[in-house]
Design a protein around this motif. Structure first.
Motif, short mmCIF file in Angstrom:
data_model
loop_
_atom_site.label_atom_id
_atom_site.label_comp_id
_atom_site.label_asym_id
_atom_site.label_seq_id
_atom_site.Cartn_x
_atom_site.Cartn_y
_atom_site.Cartn_z
N MET A 198 -40.20 -0.93 65.83
CA MET A 198 -39.84 0.47 65.74
C MET A 198 -38.23 0.53 65.22
SD MET A 198 -42.46 2.52 68.01
CE MET A 198 -42.02 1.63 69.60
N GLN A 199 -37.47 -0.21 65.92
CA GLN A 199 -36.00 -0.15 65.43
C GLN A 199 -35.85 -0.49 64.55
OE1 GLN A 199 -33.35 1.07 68.11
NE2 GLN A 199 -32.86 1.27 65.83
N GLN A 200 -36.44 -1.58 63.86
CA GLN A 200 -36.14 -2.07 62.47
C GLN A 200 -36.57 -1.09 61.47
OE1 GLN A 200 -38.53 -5.74 63.02
NE2 GLN A 200 -36.47 -7.09 63.18
N ILE A 201 -37.78 -0.48 61.58
CA ILE A 201 -38.20 0.46 60.72
C ILE A 201 -37.04 1.53 60.74
CG2 ILE A 201 -39.80 2.53 60.53
CD1 ILE A 201 -41.90 0.47 61.71
N ALA A 202 -36.37 2.06 61.77
CA ALA A 202 -35.58 3.26 61.85
C ALA A 202 -34.52 2.73 61.31
CB ALA A 202 -35.22 3.60 63.36
N ALA A 203 -34.14 1.59 61.15
CA ALA A 203 -32.90 0.84 60.71
C ALA A 203 -33.06 0.92 59.32
CB ALA A 203 -32.29 -0.27 61.01
N GLU A 204 -34.31 0.52 58.80
CA GLU A 204 -34.51 0.37 57.29
C GLU A 204 -34.76 1.85 56.95
OE1 GLU A 204 -35.87 -1.91 53.90
OE2 GLU A 204 -35.03 -2.40 55.88
N ASN A 205 -35.11 2.86 57.39
CA ASN A 205 -35.24 4.21 57.07
C ASN A 205 -33.89 4.84 56.98
OD1 ASN A 205 -38.17 4.28 57.02
ND2 ASN A 205 -38.16 5.09 59.15
N ASN A 206 -32.90 4.46 57.76
CA ASN A 206 -31.42 4.81 57.56
C ASN A 206 -31.26 6.26 57.82
OD1 ASN A 206 -28.68 3.84 57.70
ND2 ASN A 206 -28.60 4.29 55.67
#
Length: 260
Positions: free
Chosen positions: A34-42
């Protein structure tokens, strides 16, 4: 495939308000994912929720950290449930392990968050705050997550050019700067470089701190507010005992899917 919506919250106009990503899930993903998705969404926040019987568990992530509470991404999640996923009742019950019970109700195109009011304590004014913000505070308060800095005028808020490296050193999730408004009851801006967001366009959770303070100043429970970021946002607030009702509109910008 994970469905992904991007919603502009606290506005009825695309490219205004605060954009949030919303990912409805059948089951929780690993926190790291989930943290990686949030980082990717930026985006300032990505919200994830999972239905648990009659309520929805919800979590929020900035590009760098999980946070305790996020208003605009909760509003965006409710918009998705009401307008995209066919939720038929007029009130949605969310639950966060970090913030407890949260509600969102709808009346026409207005959505209202029901959040716990923040409890603040006044702290000493130090040179570090004026140095970081470039404006002299008239009062400083510390709540559960943020500092709230009161300044003299709306023009002071508009003119702010904080030193983000120094703001990051102040600690807490972020810094709210607020003043009486010219056309609304109060105005604000929110800076959180320490949480991976230099300036958040519209910060619903900050109004759990702002609304009780200004309700005390004005001696009334219903208030109008505007966040004076570049995108801007409009809110209505009502203080009801130890809760704050925060109302705004929302609109969809994008829908897609994540392939993981």
């Amino acid at each position: 495939m994970i469905r992904l919506f991007q919603i502009d919250a606290f506005t009825d106009t695309q490219f205004k308000g605060n954009p949030a990503a919303v990912c409805p899930l059948d089951n929780w993903l690993d926190t790291e994912v989930m943290q990686q998705i949030a980082a990717e969404n930026n985006l300032a926040e990505t919200a994830f929720f999972v239905q648990k019987g009659e309520y929805f568990e919800i979590r929020w992530f900035t590009p760098t950290v999980e946070v305790d509470l996020c208003g605009h991404a909760t509003l965006a999640s409710a918009y998705v449930l009401f307008n995209e996923l066919g939720y038929e009742a007029d009130t949605i019950r969310f639950y966060s392990e970090r913030s407890g019970d949260l509600g969102v109700s709808r009346q026409n195109d207005w959505l209202t968050l029901d959040f716990p009011a923040d409890v603040v304590a006044q702290v000493n004014i130090t040179a570090a705050f004026a140095d970081a913000l470039g404006v002299a505070p008239t009062a400083i308060y510390e709540g559960k997550s943020d500092f709230m800095i009161v300044v003299e005028s709306e023009q002071d808020i508009k003119n702010l050019e904080p030193d983000m490296s120094k703001v990051a050193q102040l600690g807490n999730r972020g810094v709210i700067v607020t003043a009486k408004g010219n056309e609304v009851d109060f105005v604000s801006r929110f800076f959180a470089p320490q949480s991976g967001i230099d300036e958040d366009p519209v910060t619903g959770s900050a109004h759990t701190t702002l609304a009780p303070y200004w309700a005390g100043v004005f001696g009334k429970s219903e208030l109008t507010a505007k966040q004076l970021s570049q995108r801007g946002g409009d809110l209505k607030c009502q203080v009801v005992q130890d809760r704050v009702l925060i109302s705004g509109k929302a609109c969809k910008y994008m829908e897609g899917s994540i392939s993981i």
